[in-house]
Motif scaffolding. Sequence first.
Motif, PDB file in Angstrom:
ATOM      1  N   SER A 101       4.145 -14.543   5.444  1.00 37.91           N
ATOM      2  CA  SER A 101       4.228 -13.294   6.321  1.00 37.91           C
ATOM      3  C   SER A 101       5.280 -12.175   5.536  1.00 37.91           C
ATOM      4  CB  SER A 101       4.273 -13.430   8.083  1.00 37.91           C
ATOM      5  OG  SER A 101       5.764 -14.286   8.091  1.00 37.91           O
ATOM      6  N   LEU A 102       5.968 -13.024   5.084  1.00 36.43           N
ATOM      7  CA  LEU A 102       7.624 -12.089   4.655  1.00 36.43           C
ATOM      8  C   LEU A 102       6.804 -11.266   3.296  1.00 36.43           C
ATOM      9  CD1 LEU A 102      10.716 -13.671   5.465  1.00 36.43           C
ATOM     10  CD2 LEU A 102       9.542 -11.846   6.639  1.00 36.43           C
ATOM     11  N   PRO A 103       6.118 -11.407   2.706  1.00 38.80           N
ATOM     12  CA  PRO A 103       5.909 -11.021   1.765  1.00 38.80           C
ATOM     13  C   PRO A 103       4.849  -9.703   2.117  1.00 38.80           C
ATOM     14  CG  PRO A 103       5.067 -13.332   0.788  1.00 38.80           C
ATOM     15  CD  PRO A 103       5.918 -13.397   2.624  1.00 38.80           C
ATOM     16  N   ILE A 104       3.624 -10.063   3.207  1.00 40.05           N
ATOM     17  CA  ILE A 104       2.760  -9.999   3.065  1.00 40.05           C
ATOM     18  C   ILE A 104       3.597  -8.810   3.990  1.00 40.05           C
ATOM     19  CG2 ILE A 104       1.027  -9.302   4.879  1.00 40.05           C
ATOM     20  CD1 ILE A 104       0.134 -12.084   3.959  1.00 40.05           C
ATOM     21  N   ALA A 105       4.530  -8.385   4.646  1.00 39.90           N
ATOM     22  CA  ALA A 105       5.074  -7.293   5.333  1.00 39.90           C
ATOM     23  C   ALA A 105       6.054  -6.965   4.237  1.00 39.90           C
ATOM     24  CB  ALA A 105       6.435  -8.049   6.250  1.00 39.90           C
ATOM     25  N   PHE A 106       6.498  -7.108   2.993  1.00 39.42           N
ATOM     26  CA  PHE A 106       6.530  -6.074   1.869  1.00 39.42           C
ATOM     27  C   PHE A 106       5.265  -5.744   1.724  1.00 39.42           C
ATOM     28  CE2 PHE A 106      10.361  -9.084   1.685  1.00 39.42           C
ATOM     29  CZ  PHE A 106      10.921  -8.166   0.400  1.00 39.42           C
ATOM     30  N   ILE A 107       4.524  -5.753   1.793  1.00 40.78           N
ATOM     31  CA  ILE A 107       3.264  -5.170   1.246  1.00 40.78           C
ATOM     32  C   ILE A 107       3.159  -4.040   2.795  1.00 40.78           C
ATOM     33  CG2 ILE A 107       0.764  -5.114   0.692  1.00 40.78           C
ATOM     34  CD1 ILE A 107       1.741  -7.974  -0.334  1.00 40.78           C
ATOM     35  N   ILE A 108       3.094  -4.580   3.880  1.00 44.33           N
ATOM     36  CA  ILE A 108       2.781  -3.404   4.556  1.00 44.33           C
ATOM     37  C   ILE A 108       3.332  -2.321   4.875  1.00 44.33           C
ATOM     38  CG2 ILE A 108       2.433  -3.466   6.587  1.00 44.33           C
ATOM     39  CD1 ILE A 108       1.292  -6.126   7.148  1.00 44.33           C
ATOM     40  N   GLY A 109       5.119  -2.521   4.110  1.00 44.75           N
ATOM     41  CA  GLY A 109       6.146  -1.237   4.253  1.00 44.75           C
ATOM     42  C   GLY A 109       5.844  -0.493   3.265  1.00 44.75           C
ATOM     43  N   GLY A 110       5.157  -1.056   1.958  1.00 47.10           N
ATOM     44  CA  GLY A 110       5.530  -0.256   1.220  1.00 47.10           C
ATOM     45  C   GLY A 110       4.290   0.329   1.413  1.00 47.10           C
ATOM     46  N   GLY A 111       3.142   0.312   1.724  1.00 43.92           N
ATOM     47  CA  GLY A 111       1.695   0.869   2.212  1.00 43.92           C
ATOM     48  C   GLY A 111       1.574   2.069   3.211  1.00 43.92           C
ATOM     49  N   ILE A 112       2.555   1.673   3.968  1.00 42.10           N
ATOM     50  CA  ILE A 112       2.829   2.515   5.073  1.00 42.10           C
ATOM     51  C   ILE A 112       3.609   3.765   4.820  1.00 42.10           C
ATOM     52  CG2 ILE A 112       4.486   2.547   7.162  1.00 42.10           C
ATOM     53  CD1 ILE A 112       3.396   0.113   8.293  1.00 42.10           C
ATOM     54  N   GLY A 113       4.804   3.412   3.811  1.00 40.88           N
ATOM     55  CA  GLY A 113       5.416   4.338   3.425  1.00 40.88           C
ATOM     56  C   GLY A 113       5.347   5.223   3.018  1.00 40.88           C
ATOM     57  N   ASN A 114       4.126   5.254   1.627  1.00 36.68           N
ATOM     58  CA  ASN A 114       3.450   5.838   0.937  1.00 36.68           C
ATOM     59  C   ASN A 114       2.362   5.905   1.704  1.00 36.68           C
ATOM     60  OD1 ASN A 114       4.709   5.504  -1.724  1.00 36.68           O
ATOM     61  ND2 ASN A 114       3.176   4.064  -2.422  1.00 36.68           N
ATOM     62  N   LEU A 115       1.907   6.087   3.017  1.00 33.66           N
ATOM     63  CA  LEU A 115       0.601   6.525   3.737  1.00 33.66           C
ATOM     64  C   LEU A 115       1.805   7.311   4.851  1.00 33.66           C
ATOM     65  CD1 LEU A 115      -1.933   6.385   4.648  1.00 33.66           C
ATOM     66  CD2 LEU A 115      -1.775   5.158   6.665  1.00 33.66           C
ATOM     67  N   TYR A 116       2.806   7.095   4.401  1.00 31.31           N
ATOM     68  CA  TYR A 116       3.209   8.282   5.628  1.00 31.31           C
ATOM     69  C   TYR A 116       3.395   9.659   4.981  1.00 31.31           C
ATOM     70  CZ  TYR A 116       7.147   9.979   8.466  1.00 31.31           C
ATOM     71  OH  TYR A 116       8.098  11.405   8.850  1.00 31.31           O
ATOM     72  N   ASP A 117       4.150   9.153   3.987  1.00 36.52           N
ATOM     73  CA  ASP A 117       4.460  10.542   2.893  1.00 36.52           C
ATOM     74  C   ASP A 117       3.161  11.235   2.969  1.00 36.52           C
ATOM     75  OD1 ASP A 117       6.514   9.752   2.176  1.00 36.52           O
ATOM     76  OD2 ASP A 117       6.619  10.185  -0.082  1.00 36.52           O
ATOM     77  N   ARG A 118       1.477  10.580   2.355  1.00 38.12           N
ATOM     78  CA  ARG A 118      -0.073  11.076   2.508  1.00 38.12           C
ATOM     79  C   ARG A 118       0.241  12.226   3.079  1.00 38.12           C
ATOM     80  NH1 ARG A 118      -2.387  10.191  -1.628  1.00 38.12           N
ATOM     81  NH2 ARG A 118      -1.826   8.330  -1.927  1.00 38.12           N
ATOM     82  N   ILE A 119       0.095  11.214   4.554  1.00 44.01           N
ATOM     83  CA  ILE A 119      -0.090  12.056   5.878  1.00 44.01           C
ATOM     84  C   ILE A 119       0.659  13.792   6.280  1.00 44.01           C
ATOM     85  CG2 ILE A 119      -0.076  12.389   8.795  1.00 44.01           C
ATOM     86  CD1 ILE A 119      -0.947   9.069   7.935  1.00 44.01           C
ATOM     87  N   LEU A 120       2.210  12.972   5.968  1.00 42.25           N
ATOM     88  CA  LEU A 120       3.232  14.121   6.309  1.00 42.25           C
ATOM     89  C   LEU A 120       2.939  15.198   5.251  1.00 42.25           C
ATOM     90  CD1 LEU A 120       5.237  15.034   8.742  1.00 42.25           C
ATOM     91  CD2 LEU A 120       7.117  13.799   6.760  1.00 42.25           C
ATOM     92  N   TYR A 121       3.382  15.060   4.034  1.00 42.82           N
ATOM     93  CA  TYR A 121       3.468  15.712   2.762  1.00 42.82           C
ATOM     94  C   TYR A 121       1.864  16.325   1.593  1.00 42.82           C
ATOM     95  CZ  TYR A 121       8.204  14.850   3.553  1.00 42.82           C
ATOM     96  OH  TYR A 121       9.171  13.902   4.568  1.00 42.82           O
TER      97      TYR A 121
END
Length: 170
Positions: A101-121
């Motif tokens: 679950s922790l490595p999957i949380a790393f993957i999800i966190g990174g994905g959300i970080g990039n997705l946030y940029d894509r949506i906002l900017y």
Amino acid sequence: MKILKKGIRNVMVITVLLSNIGCDQISKNVARDYINYGEKISVVSSYLTLTKVENSGAFLSLGNTLPNFIKIPLLTIFPSLVLIGMLVFILRKRKMDLNYSLPIAFIIGGGIGNLYDRILYGSVTDFLHMNFQFFQTGIFNMADVSIMVGIFWLLVIQINTKKDKPIESF
């Protein structure tokens, strides 16, 4: 007792996930505020440089020339659904331990970080570049690092799992 263990695991997963998103967004905000577009700042000789670019595509700018009616579903809607599904999966799965679950949380966190940029900017801010002469990376960000750490961590777990022992964590 199992509910308590699952609750502690979920708190750890959310903490790791939010930490990855936070580190990514803080570093991108610093890059946006202090690095000019295309500027190259040497951090460790020519091995590590900071160079701000905006990536409107996916990995290594793949898809940046696609029309918006294809790019938005492909790079925003579909990844959003996958990330939500992954998060629900790891939070609800009772037998998944921290090794997965922790490595999957790393993957999800990174994905959300990039997705946030894509949506906002409308694009993702990338600013890190590594050049080891015989090998160099594309320009990337801390969300990409989170995703790669998570993938590498899962690969190490799989390699270290004995072949005759079934994986019961899922």
